[in-house]
Design a protein around this motif. Structure first.
Motif, PDB file in Angstrom:
ATOM      1  N   MET A 177       0.855  -1.176   0.000  1.00  0.00           N
ATOM      2  CA  MET A 177       0.000   0.000   0.000  1.00  0.00           C
ATOM      3  C   MET A 177       0.897   1.233   0.000  1.00  0.00           C
ATOM      4  SD  MET A 177      -3.052   0.922   2.681  1.00  0.00           S
ATOM      5  CE  MET A 177      -4.224  -0.186   1.966  1.00  0.00           C
ATOM      6  N   GLU A 178       0.655   2.183  -0.878  1.00  0.00           N
ATOM      7  CA  GLU A 178       1.496   3.369  -0.953  1.00  0.00           C
ATOM      8  C   GLU A 178       1.270   4.275   0.249  1.00  0.00           C
ATOM      9  OE1 GLU A 178      -0.718   6.657  -3.640  1.00  0.00           O
ATOM     10  OE2 GLU A 178      -0.134   4.840  -4.715  1.00  0.00           O
ATOM     11  N   ASN A 179       2.260   5.129   0.502  1.00  0.00           N
ATOM     12  CA  ASN A 179       2.234   5.958   1.703  1.00  0.00           C
ATOM     13  C   ASN A 179       1.790   7.381   1.373  1.00  0.00           C
ATOM     14  OD1 ASN A 179       2.498   6.518   4.384  1.00  0.00           O
ATOM     15  ND2 ASN A 179       4.686   6.903   4.286  1.00  0.00           N
ATOM     16  N   SER A 180       0.681   7.551   0.637  1.00  0.00           N
ATOM     17  CA  SER A 180       0.153   8.877   0.344  1.00  0.00           C
ATOM     18  C   SER A 180      -1.026   9.147   1.268  1.00  0.00           C
ATOM     19  CB  SER A 180      -0.293   8.957  -1.117  1.00  0.00           C
ATOM     20  OG  SER A 180      -1.299   8.006  -1.369  1.00  0.00           O
ATOM     21  N   GLU A 181      -1.409  10.419   1.338  1.00  0.00           N
ATOM     22  CA  GLU A 181      -2.521  10.783   2.214  1.00  0.00           C
ATOM     23  C   GLU A 181      -3.816  10.099   1.799  1.00  0.00           C
ATOM     24  OE1 GLU A 181      -3.322  14.909   2.852  1.00  0.00           O
ATOM     25  OE2 GLU A 181      -1.222  15.396   3.124  1.00  0.00           O
ATOM     26  N   VAL A 182      -4.687   9.931   2.787  1.00  0.00           N
ATOM     27  CA  VAL A 182      -6.028   9.416   2.523  1.00  0.00           C
ATOM     28  C   VAL A 182      -6.822  10.515   1.825  1.00  0.00           C
ATOM     29  CG1 VAL A 182      -8.162   8.670   3.656  1.00  0.00           C
ATOM     30  CG2 VAL A 182      -5.960   7.841   4.482  1.00  0.00           C
ATOM     31  N   GLU A 183      -7.685  10.118   0.898  1.00  0.00           N
ATOM     32  CA  GLU A 183      -8.495  11.086   0.150  1.00  0.00           C
ATOM     33  C   GLU A 183      -9.393  11.875   1.092  1.00  0.00           C
ATOM     34  OE1 GLU A 183     -11.979  11.084  -3.273  1.00  0.00           O
ATOM     35  OE2 GLU A 183     -10.750   9.294  -2.987  1.00  0.00           O
ATOM     36  N   LYS A 184      -9.378  13.189   0.923  1.00  0.00           N
ATOM     37  CA  LYS A 184     -10.194  14.063   1.771  1.00  0.00           C
ATOM     38  C   LYS A 184     -11.659  14.010   1.345  1.00  0.00           C
ATOM     39  CE  LYS A 184      -6.383  17.017   2.885  1.00  0.00           C
ATOM     40  NZ  LYS A 184      -5.368  17.662   2.133  1.00  0.00           N
ATOM     41  N   SER A 185     -12.560  14.341   2.270  1.00  0.00           N
ATOM     42  CA  SER A 185     -14.015  14.368   2.048  1.00  0.00           C
ATOM     43  C   SER A 185     -14.565  13.004   1.641  1.00  0.00           C
ATOM     44  CB  SER A 185     -14.391  15.426   0.996  1.00  0.00           C
ATOM     45  OG  SER A 185     -14.011  16.709   1.426  1.00  0.00           O
ATOM     46  N   ARG A 186     -13.891  11.937   2.077  1.00  0.00           N
ATOM     47  CA  ARG A 186     -14.343  10.580   1.798  1.00  0.00           C
ATOM     48  C   ARG A 186     -14.370   9.802   3.112  1.00  0.00           C
ATOM     49  NH1 ARG A 186     -10.434   6.685   0.238  1.00  0.00           N
ATOM     50  NH2 ARG A 186     -11.487   4.798   0.824  1.00  0.00           N
ATOM     51  N   VAL A 187     -15.493   9.193   3.407  1.00  0.00           N
ATOM     52  CA  VAL A 187     -15.637   8.398   4.630  1.00  0.00           C
ATOM     53  C   VAL A 187     -14.803   7.130   4.507  1.00  0.00           C
ATOM     54  CG1 VAL A 187     -17.275   7.129   6.068  1.00  0.00           C
ATOM     55  CG2 VAL A 187     -17.954   9.302   5.028  1.00  0.00           C
ATOM     56  N   PHE A 188     -14.126   6.771   5.587  1.00  0.00           N
ATOM     57  CA  PHE A 188     -13.358   5.531   5.599  1.00  0.00           C
ATOM     58  C   PHE A 188     -13.388   4.938   7.011  1.00  0.00           C
ATOM     59  CE2 PHE A 188     -10.388   8.938   6.489  1.00  0.00           C
ATOM     60  CZ  PHE A 188      -9.617   8.460   7.541  1.00  0.00           C
ATOM     61  N   ILE A 189     -13.061   3.665   7.089  1.00  0.00           N
ATOM     62  CA  ILE A 189     -12.953   2.974   8.373  1.00  0.00           C
ATOM     63  C   ILE A 189     -11.461   2.786   8.632  1.00  0.00           C
ATOM     64  CG2 ILE A 189     -13.458   0.852   9.653  1.00  0.00           C
ATOM     65  CD1 ILE A 189     -15.995   0.618   7.875  1.00  0.00           C
ATOM     66  N   ILE A 190     -10.971   3.420   9.687  1.00  0.00           N
ATOM     67  CA  ILE A 190      -9.532   3.463   9.954  1.00  0.00           C
ATOM     68  C   ILE A 190      -8.897   2.077  10.002  1.00  0.00           C
ATOM     69  CG2 ILE A 190      -9.697   3.581  12.477  1.00  0.00           C
ATOM     70  CD1 ILE A 190      -7.331   5.833  10.608  1.00  0.00           C
ATOM     71  N   LEU A 191      -9.568   1.102  10.610  1.00  0.00           N
ATOM     72  CA  LEU A 191      -8.997  -0.243  10.709  1.00  0.00           C
ATOM     73  C   LEU A 191      -8.853  -0.927   9.351  1.00  0.00           C
ATOM     74  CD1 LEU A 191     -10.804  -1.576  13.888  1.00  0.00           C
ATOM     75  CD2 LEU A 191      -8.367  -1.090  13.649  1.00  0.00           C
ATOM     76  N   GLU A 192      -9.619  -0.473   8.360  1.00  0.00           N
ATOM     77  CA  GLU A 192      -9.601  -1.124   7.052  1.00  0.00           C
ATOM     78  C   GLU A 192      -8.636  -0.499   6.057  1.00  0.00           C
ATOM     79  OE1 GLU A 192     -13.655  -1.299   5.729  1.00  0.00           O
ATOM     80  OE2 GLU A 192     -14.223  -2.723   7.303  1.00  0.00           O
ATOM     81  N   ILE A 193      -8.037   0.641   6.396  1.00  0.00           N
ATOM     82  CA  ILE A 193      -7.143   1.273   5.411  1.00  0.00           C
ATOM     83  C   ILE A 193      -5.702   0.783   5.523  1.00  0.00           C
ATOM     84  CG2 ILE A 193      -8.585   3.328   5.212  1.00  0.00           C
ATOM     85  CD1 ILE A 193      -6.388   4.825   6.779  1.00  0.00           C
ATOM     86  N   ILE A 194      -5.449  -0.063   6.517  1.00  0.00           N
ATOM     87  CA  ILE A 194      -4.108  -0.628   6.665  1.00  0.00           C
ATOM     88  C   ILE A 194      -4.246  -2.098   7.033  1.00  0.00           C
ATOM     89  CG2 ILE A 194      -3.846  -0.059   9.102  1.00  0.00           C
ATOM     90  CD1 ILE A 194      -0.906   0.779   8.314  1.00  0.00           C
ATOM     91  N   GLU A 195      -3.358  -2.908   6.483  1.00  0.00           N
ATOM     92  CA  GLU A 195      -3.405  -4.343   6.732  1.00  0.00           C
ATOM     93  C   GLU A 195      -2.170  -4.786   7.493  1.00  0.00           C
ATOM     94  OE1 GLU A 195      -4.196  -6.602   3.228  1.00  0.00           O
ATOM     95  OE2 GLU A 195      -5.683  -5.180   2.512  1.00  0.00           O
ATOM     96  N   TYR A 196      -2.262  -5.960   8.093  1.00  0.00           N
ATOM     97  CA  TYR A 196      -1.092  -6.577   8.697  1.00  0.00           C
ATOM     98  C   TYR A 196      -0.288  -7.257   7.596  1.00  0.00           C
ATOM     99  CZ  TYR A 196      -3.264  -5.929  13.267  1.00  0.00           C
ATOM    100  OH  TYR A 196      -3.829  -5.383  14.392  1.00  0.00           O
ATOM    101  N   VAL A 197       1.022  -7.101   7.649  1.00  0.00           N
ATOM    102  CA  VAL A 197       1.914  -7.769   6.706  1.00  0.00           C
ATOM    103  C   VAL A 197       2.897  -8.589   7.539  1.00  0.00           C
ATOM    104  CG1 VAL A 197       3.675  -7.444   4.930  1.00  0.00           C
ATOM    105  CG2 VAL A 197       1.681  -5.925   4.994  1.00  0.00           C
ATOM    106  N   PRO A 198       3.041  -9.881   7.235  1.00  0.00           N
ATOM    107  CA  PRO A 198       3.937 -10.721   8.035  1.00  0.00           C
ATOM    108  C   PRO A 198       5.335 -10.123   8.163  1.00  0.00           C
ATOM    109  CG  PRO A 198       2.690 -12.075   6.502  1.00  0.00           C
ATOM    110  CD  PRO A 198       2.409 -10.636   6.140  1.00  0.00           C
ATOM    111  N   ASN A 199       5.872 -10.152   9.379  1.00  0.00           N
ATOM    112  CA  ASN A 199       7.232  -9.688   9.683  1.00  0.00           C
ATOM    113  C   ASN A 199       7.480  -8.235   9.306  1.00  0.00           C
ATOM    114  OD1 ASN A 199       8.015 -12.353  10.559  1.00  0.00           O
ATOM    115  ND2 ASN A 199       8.021 -12.893   8.390  1.00  0.00           N
ATOM    116  N   SER A 200       6.448  -7.389   9.399  1.00  0.00           N
ATOM    117  CA  SER A 200       6.592  -6.002   8.952  1.00  0.00           C
ATOM    118  C   SER A 200       5.875  -5.004   9.852  1.00  0.00           C
ATOM    119  CB  SER A 200       6.012  -5.842   7.541  1.00  0.00           C
ATOM    120  OG  SER A 200       6.699  -6.645   6.624  1.00  0.00           O
TER     121      SER A 200
END
Length: 115
Positions: free
Chosen positions: A1-24
Motif C-alpha cells: 500500500m502506498e504511503n500517500s494521504e487518505v483522500e479528503k471528504s471521503r468516509v473511511f474505516i480506519i482499521l480497514e485502510i491498513i493491513e497486517y503484513v507478516p514480519n513487517s
C-alpha cells in the motif's frame, strides 16, 4: 500500500485502510503537513521501532490489539482504546508482542521552548 494521504471528504474505516503484513511494520499517512502528521501503523508480532528521540510530543492511540510503548526505559502496556503521549525529547520505542494497529499524531508547533 502506498504511503500517500487518505483522500479528503471521503468516509473511511480506519482499521480497514491498513493491513497486517507478516514480519513487517506498515505505515499509512492520513494527513501530512509542515506542522505535523497523522498516521495509522500496523505491527506484526515481534516487530519494533528503533529507539528514537523526537523533538515533538507524539500521541499514540491503540486501535486494535495490544502494544508496548517504552518511554525513557519505562514500559507502558496499552490495550485497544488506550492512549499515551510520548513527551518530546525522550527516548522511546514501540514493540509488538502480538500484532496491533495504532494511530500516531505528531503536532510540530515549534513553541515548546517558549512555554
Amino acid at each position: 500500500m502506498e504511503n500517500s494521504e487518505v483522500e479528503k471528504s471521503r468516509v473511511f474505516i480506519i482499521l480497514e485502510i491498513i493491513e497486517y503484513v507478516p514480519n513487517s511494520i506498515v505505515i499509512k499517512t492520513i494527513l501530512k503537513k509542515n506542522t505535523g502528521n497523522v498516521s495509522v501503523v500496523s505491527f506484526d508480532s515481534g516487530q519494533a521501532l528503533t529507539e528514537k528521540i523526537s523533538p515533538f510530543d507524539t500521541f499514540i492511540q491503540v486501535i486494535d490489539g495490544n502494544a508496548e510503548v517504552i518511554i525513557d526505559g519505562t514500559s507502558h502496556l496499552l490495550a485497544t482504546g488506550q492512549s499515551i503521549i510520548v513527551p518530546a525529547h525522550t527516548r522511546n520505542t514501540i514493540k509488538a508482542s502480538e500484532r496491533f494497529k495504532m494511530i500516531s499524531t505528531i503536532i510540530k508547533s515549534g513553541y515548546e521552548d517558549f512555554v
